[in-house]
Design a protein around this motif. Structure first.
Motif, short mmCIF file in Angstrom:
data_model
loop_
_atom_site.label_atom_id
_atom_site.label_comp_id
_atom_site.label_asym_id
_atom_site.label_seq_id
_atom_site.Cartn_x
_atom_site.Cartn_y
_atom_site.Cartn_z
N ASN A 115 7.22 -3.88 -10.90
CA ASN A 115 6.96 -2.92 -11.87
C ASN A 115 5.24 -2.91 -12.20
O ASN A 115 4.89 -2.61 -13.61
CB ASN A 115 7.41 -3.82 -13.20
N GLU A 116 4.48 -3.14 -11.26
CA GLU A 116 3.15 -3.18 -11.33
C GLU A 116 2.69 -2.30 -10.15
O GLU A 116 3.17 -2.04 -9.28
CB GLU A 116 2.70 -4.49 -11.10
N SER A 117 1.49 -1.69 -10.58
CA SER A 117 0.67 -1.01 -9.77
C SER A 117 -0.97 -1.15 -9.71
O SER A 117 -1.10 -1.48 -10.92
CB SER A 117 0.88 0.54 -9.92
N LEU A 118 -1.63 -0.92 -8.76
CA LEU A 118 -2.99 -0.98 -8.86
C LEU A 118 -3.60 0.03 -7.92
O LEU A 118 -3.35 0.41 -6.74
CB LEU A 118 -3.47 -2.42 -8.32
N TRP A 119 -4.51 0.98 -8.57
CA TRP A 119 -5.02 2.10 -7.59
C TRP A 119 -6.84 1.71 -7.83
O TRP A 119 -7.26 2.12 -8.77
CB TRP A 119 -4.76 3.43 -8.45
N GLY A 168 -14.57 0.65 -6.85
CA GLY A 168 -15.22 -0.59 -7.71
C GLY A 168 -14.46 -0.27 -9.21
O GLY A 168 -14.54 -1.56 -10.04
N GLU A 169 -13.69 0.52 -9.26
CA GLU A 169 -12.63 0.65 -10.62
C GLU A 169 -11.41 0.83 -10.18
O GLU A 169 -10.98 1.37 -9.04
CB GLU A 169 -13.03 1.78 -11.26
N ALA A 170 -10.33 0.22 -11.04
CA ALA A 170 -9.00 -0.02 -10.60
C ALA A 170 -8.34 0.29 -11.77
O ALA A 170 -8.50 0.06 -13.00
CB ALA A 170 -8.71 -1.50 -10.20
N LYS A 171 -7.20 1.33 -11.61
CA LYS A 171 -6.28 1.69 -12.70
C LYS A 171 -5.12 0.65 -12.31
O LYS A 171 -4.44 0.75 -11.34
CB LYS A 171 -5.75 3.12 -12.53
N VAL A 198 0.87 -1.21 -0.08
CA VAL A 198 -0.10 0.19 -0.03
C VAL A 198 0.98 1.29 0.05
O VAL A 198 1.89 1.38 0.48
CB VAL A 198 -1.01 0.06 1.26
N GLN A 199 0.23 2.32 -0.59
CA GLN A 199 1.10 3.53 -0.91
C GLN A 199 0.17 4.66 -0.35
O GLN A 199 -0.91 4.57 -0.29
CB GLN A 199 1.58 3.97 -2.29
N PRO A 200 0.71 5.73 0.08
CA PRO A 200 -0.01 6.75 0.39
C PRO A 200 -1.02 7.23 -0.78
O PRO A 200 -0.44 7.51 -2.04
CB PRO A 200 0.90 8.00 0.73
N SER A 201 -2.20 7.71 -0.55
CA SER A 201 -3.23 8.04 -1.40
C SER A 201 -4.21 9.03 -0.99
O SER A 201 -4.52 8.97 0.35
CB SER A 201 -3.74 6.65 -2.02
#
Length: 212
Positions: free
Chosen positions: A184-188, A192-195, A171-174
């Motif tokens: 090399n991957e990320s998920l935001w 209900g929607e993810a980038k 987890v990262q600050p958001s």
């Protein structure tokens, strides 16, 4: 004569109580020292090394003991693992932790190294509570799927699966939603929607939560 005997007995009783008190204090002191000691032998570390810093810091020693316990649990889970990579990965982690001598804030580097390794093992070997799997269909294609399992580690983690590959993310600050970052991957994720970015310099995918 009776008075003399009673005096001797009282003196002996007092001495016995004194000895018992000394033993109790000594035991408590030894126990406290053991509680503050890390999982490795501090008498065998080099002066000025990262291990020496861990030995001198109660908080870091506690993290070392926590990691030792989690690693033992992971070893039990990995006893039939093929290929057996856990021990080699742990040796690699030790080398990485020891690289903290290059950091400007060595204490923070060591602490973060322990915390992320503990969380990594807990997630990879399912040693803590988890939520999921959760399914996302990306870019309007149901076959382009990302499967996510969230783990109650500290810091929080997830393991995402996409095609034949997996990624452990932290987890990262958001400012909104929940953002996770892997190698090399990320998920935001937000409402209900993810980038999702999967791979170095890969295009961002827009993924929708799917109920199965």
């Amino acid at each position: 004569m009776v008075k003399l005997i009673n005096k001797m007995l009282n003196n002996r009783l007092g001495f016995t109580r004194y000895c018992a008190a000394v033993v109790m204090v000594s035991s408590l002191s030894t126990g406290a020292m053991a509680a503050d000691a890390p999982s490795f032998d501090c008498a065998k570390v080099n002066a000025g090394s990262i291990e020496a810093m861990v030995c001198k810091d109660a908080g870091l020693s506690q993290l070392d003991n926590q990691l030792a316990e989690v690693y033992s649990q992971a070893l039990e889970k990995a006893k039939n693992e093929q290929p057996p990579t856990l021990k080699a990965m742990q040796r690699g982690w030790v080398k990485g932790r020891n690289e903290c001598w290059k950091s400007e804030d060595k204490h923070a580097c060591i602490e973060a190294s322990y915390q992320t390794r503990i969380a990594e093992l807990q997630a990879q070997y399912r040693l803590v509570d988890m939520t999921g799997p959760v399914f996302y269909a990306c870019d309007g294609n149901p076959a382009n799927e990302v499967v996510v399992t969230y783990f109650k580690t500290e810091p929080a983690t997830l393991i995402a699966e996409h095609g034949d590959s997996t990624s452990l993310m932290f987890v990262q600050p958001s400012g909104s939603g929940a953002k996770y970052q892997g190698r090399n991957e990320s998920l935001w994720e937000h409402q209900g929607e993810a980038k999702v970015v999967w791979g170095f310099e890969a295009p961002e995918m827009t993924c929708k939560l799917v109920t199965k």
